[in-house]
Design an enzyme around this catalytic site. Structure first.
Site, mmCIF file in Angstrom:
data_model
loop_
_atom_site.group_PDB
_atom_site.id
_atom_site.type_symbol
_atom_site.label_atom_id
_atom_site.label_comp_id
_atom_site.label_asym_id
_atom_site.label_seq_id
_atom_site.Cartn_x
_atom_site.Cartn_y
_atom_site.Cartn_z
ATOM 1 C CG ASP A 85 2.514 -0.170 7.837
ATOM 2 O OD1 ASP A 85 2.114 -0.739 6.804
ATOM 3 O OD2 ASP A 85 1.792 0.023 8.836
ATOM 4 C CG HIS A 88 0.975 2.929 12.447
ATOM 5 N ND1 HIS A 88 -0.318 2.533 12.679
ATOM 6 C CD2 HIS A 88 1.309 2.413 11.238
ATOM 7 C CE1 HIS A 88 -0.756 1.812 11.671
ATOM 8 N NE2 HIS A 88 0.229 1.718 10.774
ATOM 9 C CG ASP A 97 -2.310 4.380 3.090
ATOM 10 O OD1 ASP A 97 -2.004 3.279 2.583
ATOM 11 O OD2 ASP A 97 -3.163 4.492 3.981
ATOM 12 C CG ASP A 121 0.773 -4.052 5.028
ATOM 13 O OD1 ASP A 121 1.616 -3.221 5.433
ATOM 14 O OD2 ASP A 121 -0.452 -3.914 5.211
ATOM 15 C CG HIS A 126 -0.490 -0.009 2.533
ATOM 16 N ND1 HIS A 126 -0.140 1.139 3.205
ATOM 17 C CD2 HIS A 126 -0.288 -1.030 3.396
ATOM 18 C CE1 HIS A 126 0.258 0.830 4.429
ATOM 19 N NE2 HIS A 126 0.184 -0.479 4.566
ATOM 20 C CD GLU A 154 -3.345 -1.312 5.261
ATOM 21 O OE1 GLU A 154 -3.512 -2.369 5.897
ATOM 22 O OE2 GLU A 154 -2.717 -0.328 5.744
ATOM 23 C CD GLU A 155 -1.215 2.225 7.712
ATOM 24 O OE1 GLU A 155 -1.949 1.876 8.661
ATOM 25 O OE2 GLU A 155 -0.082 1.757 7.529
#
Length: 407
Positions: free
Chosen positions: A140, A379, A79, A197, A77, A174-175
């Site tokens: 990520d 994150h 984002d 991922d 992904h 996705e997030e």
């Protein structure tokens, strides 16, 4: 050939932080990276590479053999999480890590320490990529993108390696749980796929939470505090009562493995109105339903106590455990496990305490387990990734292709 590290360090320069705002289809930064990836894929010879109006990148590497091989997909992904800034990322290389504290930012006294993150000690002698303590890193899932792209680059540089059709997708949003909203499974064309991922090296996942988002609205009544006796209804205090009715040990900080939880992610409001946002997670569908029923019962009980419609609740299912969709085609998991073992990686099959695009895609007719990127502490500012783990992820992708070609 461009290395996986060179790609990764290039991709993290793009600010692709996703947005919770429902009016936003895809953030400008995600489109910027998507367009750059399309150009890169075309330069690698994938002539059909494109990005659509929603921000989905699709491309196909045609089979170079007449042998019947099922088309395989690899997905990552675009984002990064809205939880922390993803702009002006300044990666730091920590070479030959010695097991000591890593000062990410001396001015702000931000330290990545094995006292807090003991998994660091698994990487003594390795080269790590960390943040500078002011942003997340973006492994990520820009590590996943870099790993998929590097595997395709390798195959294009070694055309003597036979392979079937390989389907590539990079998804937006996705997030914020919308990565599969507009995914065109038929156009993608794979029989099954892997999201790249996951976290630490060796992770292989085909179970994930059942997930729901919850909004609790508390309606109060504001009156001047000087004359409020018997009249004011403070929504903030009523919201606190709701919070206290949920089990204190069923929160993310107190759970692990297959244990589910209630997670209060946001609270805002005032005396007149207060809103609580939760996420609810559980691996077992029956327990998942029971959690949602518990929330609804609390609302009923509090409305009986304080009056009708003082509390209201909105529950929206987000995704479900993909285990039931993977088990009938268990070969895709078994071959990923074989691929890891063949390149010297010890498989670590575990449940995902979260979700991936694959969770929803598996229910859309595309069974999609998840394999590692190599990163840790996603994150946040303590995110890091060992370089050798990224290189091993590329090896695993190539080995999966090889295993299916050899069948």
């Amino acid at each position: 050939m461009t290395t996986v590290i060179e790609r990764f360090l290039h991709y993290v320069k793009f600010d692709t932080q996703s947005s919770e705002e429902t009016v936003v289809l895809t953030t400008p930064g995600q489109f910027e990276l998507a367009n750059a990836l399309v150009e890169e894929l075309k330069a690698l010879g994938l002539d059909d590479a494109s990005v659509d109006e929603k921000g989905y990148v699709l491309a196909h590497l045609p089979a170079n053999t007449s042998k019947h091989i099922p088309p395989i997909g690899f997905i990552a992904h675009l984002d990064t999480s809205p939880d922390m800034l993803g702009k002006d990322v300044k990666p730091q290389l920590i070479e030959n890590y010695d097991g000591s504290d890593i000062v990410l930012n001396g001015d702000k006294n931000i330290v990545l320490s094995p006292k807090d993150f003991p998994e660091l000690l698994n990487y003594r002698g390795k080269t790590l990529i960390t943040t500078d303590g002011t942003t997340l890193l973006g492994a990520d899932d820009k590590a996943g993108i870099a790993e998929v792209m590097t595997a395709i680059d390798y195959l294009q540089c070694h055309k003597d390696i036979s392979h079937g059709k390989i389907c590539i997708a990079f998804t937006p949003n996705e997030e914020v749980g919308r990565g599969a909203d507009h995914f065109d499974v038929q156009r993608f064309g794979a029989e099954f796929a892997y999201t790249v991922d996951g976290g630490a090296i060796g992770e292989l996942e085909y179970e994930n939470f059942n997930a729901a988002g919850v909004k609790v609205k508390v309606q109060g009544r504001n009156v001047h505090p000087g004359s409020a006796k018997g009249k004011m209804i403070n929504a903030i205090l009523l919201a606190q009562e709701f919070i206290m009715k949920l089990p204190k040990d069923e929160t993310p900080v107190n759970t692990e493995g297959y244990e589910g939880f209630y997670h209060l992610t946001d609270i805002h409001g005032n005396v007149e109105e207060t809103i609580l946002n939760y996420i609810v997670r559980d691996f077992e569908i029956n327990s998942f339903q029971q959690r949602k029923e518990k929330l609804q019962q609390i609302i009923i009980d509090l409305n009986e106590k304080y009056g009708p419609e003082r509390f209201s609740i909105e529950i929206k299912d987000q995704y479900f455990n993909m285990k039931e969709k993977i088990e009938p085609v268990k070969h895709i998991l078994e071959n990923a496990e074989k691929a890891m073992e063949a390149v010297g990686v010890v498989p670590d099959i575990r449940p995902i305490r979260g979700g991936t695009d694959g969770a929803r895609l598996s229910f859309m007719g595309l069974p999609t387990p998840n394999i590692f990127t190599g990163g840790h502490n996603f994150h946040g500012k303590f995110e890091f990734i060992p370089i050798f783990a990224m290189e091993k992820a590329v090896d695993v992708i190539l080995k999966i292709v090889e295993i299916y070609t050899a069948k």
